[in-house]
Motif scaffolding. Structure first.
Motif, PDB file in Angstrom:
ATOM      1  N   ARG A  17      -1.831   0.164  14.843  1.00  0.00           N
ATOM      2  CA  ARG A  17      -0.617   0.837  15.807  1.00  0.00           C
ATOM      3  C   ARG A  17      -0.358   2.422  15.343  1.00  0.00           C
ATOM      4  NH1 ARG A  17       4.283  -0.745  15.315  1.00  0.00           N
ATOM      5  NH2 ARG A  17       4.259  -2.306  13.713  1.00  0.00           N
ATOM      6  N   TYR A  18      -0.483   2.965  14.093  1.00  0.00           N
ATOM      7  CA  TYR A  18      -0.313   3.985  13.584  1.00  0.00           C
ATOM      8  C   TYR A  18      -1.710   4.951  13.493  1.00  0.00           C
ATOM      9  CZ  TYR A  18       4.627   3.323  13.323  1.00  0.00           C
ATOM     10  OH  TYR A  18       5.629   2.792  13.437  1.00  0.00           O
ATOM     11  N   GLY A  19      -2.949   4.074  13.332  1.00  0.00           N
ATOM     12  CA  GLY A  19      -4.324   4.851  13.007  1.00  0.00           C
ATOM     13  C   GLY A  19      -4.419   5.234  11.715  1.00  0.00           C
ATOM     14  N   GLU A  20      -3.474   4.780  10.747  1.00  0.00           N
ATOM     15  CA  GLU A  20      -3.628   5.301   9.401  1.00  0.00           C
ATOM     16  C   GLU A  20      -2.903   4.167   8.752  1.00  0.00           C
ATOM     17  OE1 GLU A  20      -1.411   8.619   7.624  1.00  0.00           O
ATOM     18  OE2 GLU A  20      -0.881   9.004   9.945  1.00  0.00           O
ATOM     19  N   LYS A  21      -3.073   4.118   7.157  1.00  0.00           N
ATOM     20  CA  LYS A  21      -2.150   3.068   6.410  1.00  0.00           C
ATOM     21  C   LYS A  21      -0.669   3.569   6.261  1.00  0.00           C
ATOM     22  CE  LYS A  21      -5.695   0.866   3.473  1.00  0.00           C
ATOM     23  NZ  LYS A  21      -5.093  -0.441   3.879  1.00  0.00           N
ATOM     24  N   ILE A  22       0.103   2.984   6.541  1.00  0.00           N
ATOM     25  CA  ILE A  22       1.505   3.132   6.435  1.00  0.00           C
ATOM     26  C   ILE A  22       1.910   2.357   5.018  1.00  0.00           C
ATOM     27  CG2 ILE A  22       3.890   3.039   7.339  1.00  0.00           C
ATOM     28  CD1 ILE A  22       1.862   4.799   8.766  1.00  0.00           C
ATOM     29  N   TYR A  23       2.541   2.871   4.121  1.00  0.00           N
ATOM     30  CA  TYR A  23       2.926   2.247   2.866  1.00  0.00           C
ATOM     31  C   TYR A  23       4.370   2.060   2.831  1.00  0.00           C
ATOM     32  CZ  TYR A  23      -1.844   2.452   0.821  1.00  0.00           C
ATOM     33  OH  TYR A  23      -3.049   2.223   0.724  1.00  0.00           O
ATOM     34  N   LYS A  24       5.010   1.298   2.095  1.00  0.00           N
ATOM     35  CA  LYS A  24       6.301   1.191   2.010  1.00  0.00           C
ATOM     36  C   LYS A  24       6.797   2.099   0.527  1.00  0.00           C
ATOM     37  CE  LYS A  24       7.687  -3.353   4.154  1.00  0.00           C
ATOM     38  NZ  LYS A  24       8.255  -4.809   3.701  1.00  0.00           N
TER      39      LYS A  24
END
Length: 309
Positions: A17-24
């Motif tokens: 959905r964001y086109g890149e890794k999303i980290y917490k």
């Protein structure tokens, strides 16, 4: 290991959905818990010692400082989710929550919030606040620590609420467009695989968007630690955990996101089982089980299949 090929993982969903890794980035807001401060109980849940999952020392820093420090250490991504994890992160006056949440959201690299809490500590004011961020386009997840749908077990582990309280909270949240991720513990005292499957079915029937599976950890400072030392607790082997987790995932519709399929704790806080210290060992074992016996949804004719581009 390519877990996203057998499980619809939260990480792969974010990347699509964001086109890149999303980290917490894990935050400590200095919250307490009504099951510790005497509001509904004392001593906390019998399995609980929050030090096993988060560094208590970070709570002396502001939300902005915590975010900046962790983002600097991460160096893997340019955008993040702010995860209020420790204790009960909706357990405060709404203005206090608003100040904390917005301090996080005002960071340019934060795309949304994950808020960990108890089902009985989510007043309408907090839900409306979270819904307002969702309406502005932020990613918003309400993470509810249910652990089990069985009221008898909830009572025995001193949760201080019933499954119906959880059900009502989920209904309210999802009506407002807030995504719900439910935490479940495998290996609670006297619960069987069948009990775990009933819990999953109850959670799915209530409506849920994501799940987290945790093996029961016996950690220093918990009430269960005393029972374990006295030889009164049976602890799951890695093989038993993998067998149950695999069956739960196979019974889960493919649209449900798995935020976690196992968890770990650090020694010396962790007392048992030893295999819980190695997160990747259990992750790889569950991955192997799913490849051998069927992927997410396969037991209900809803096979999950996704190849990441």
């Amino acid at each position: 290991m390519q877990l996203h090929l057998v499980v619809n993982t939260f990480g792969s969903d974010l990347q699509r959905r964001y086109g890149e890794k999303i980290y917490k980035l894990t935050l400590h807001g200095g919250f307490s818990c009504p099951n510790r401060d005497g509001t509904i109980g004392v001593g906390g849940c019998t399995f609980c010692n929050v030090a096993s999952i988060i560094d208590e020392s970070i709570q002396v820093k502001t939300i902005s400082q915590q975010l900046a420090q962790q983002a600097h250490q991460m160096k893997k991504s340019k955008r993040y989710l702010a995860y209020f994890q420790a204790y009960t992160s909706t357990y405060a006056e709404v203005e206090i929550l608003k100040n904390m949440y917005e301090e996080a959201l005002n960071s340019a690299d934060i795309v949304g919030l994950c808020v960990g809490t108890r089902p009985d500590c989510v007043p309408d004011e907090a839900l409306n606040l979270l819904a307002s961020y969702h309406a502005k386009g932020f990613e918003v997840w309400l993470e509810l620590g249910l652990q089990t749908a069985h009221d008898k077990t909830l009572h025995n582990i001193n949760r201080g609420h019933t499954f119906d309280v959880y059900h009502q909270t989920v209904q309210k949240a999802r009506r407002l467009g807030i995504k719900v991720c439910t935490h479940l513990i495998i290996g609670l005292p006297k619960e069987t695989k069948q009990d775990n499957l009933i819990t999953l079915d109850s959670v799915l029937n209530s409506g849920v968007d994501g799940l987290k599976l945790h093996p029961l950890h016996i950690v220093e400072g918990s009430i269960m630690a005393k029972a374990w030392r006295a030889g009164r607790l049976d602890i799951l082997s890695l093989e038993q955990y993998v067998d149950i987790a695999g069956d739960l995932i196979r019974q889960t519709p493919s649209n449900i996101l798995y935020h976690r399929i196992s968890a770990n704790a650090r020694k010396p806080t962790l007392l048992a089982p030893d295999w819980c210290e190695n997160h990747w060992q259990s992750m790889n074992a569950v991955d192997h089980n799913l490849r051998q016996f069927g992927v997410q949804g396969s037991a209900i004719g809803d096979d999950y299949c996704y190849t990441q581009s």
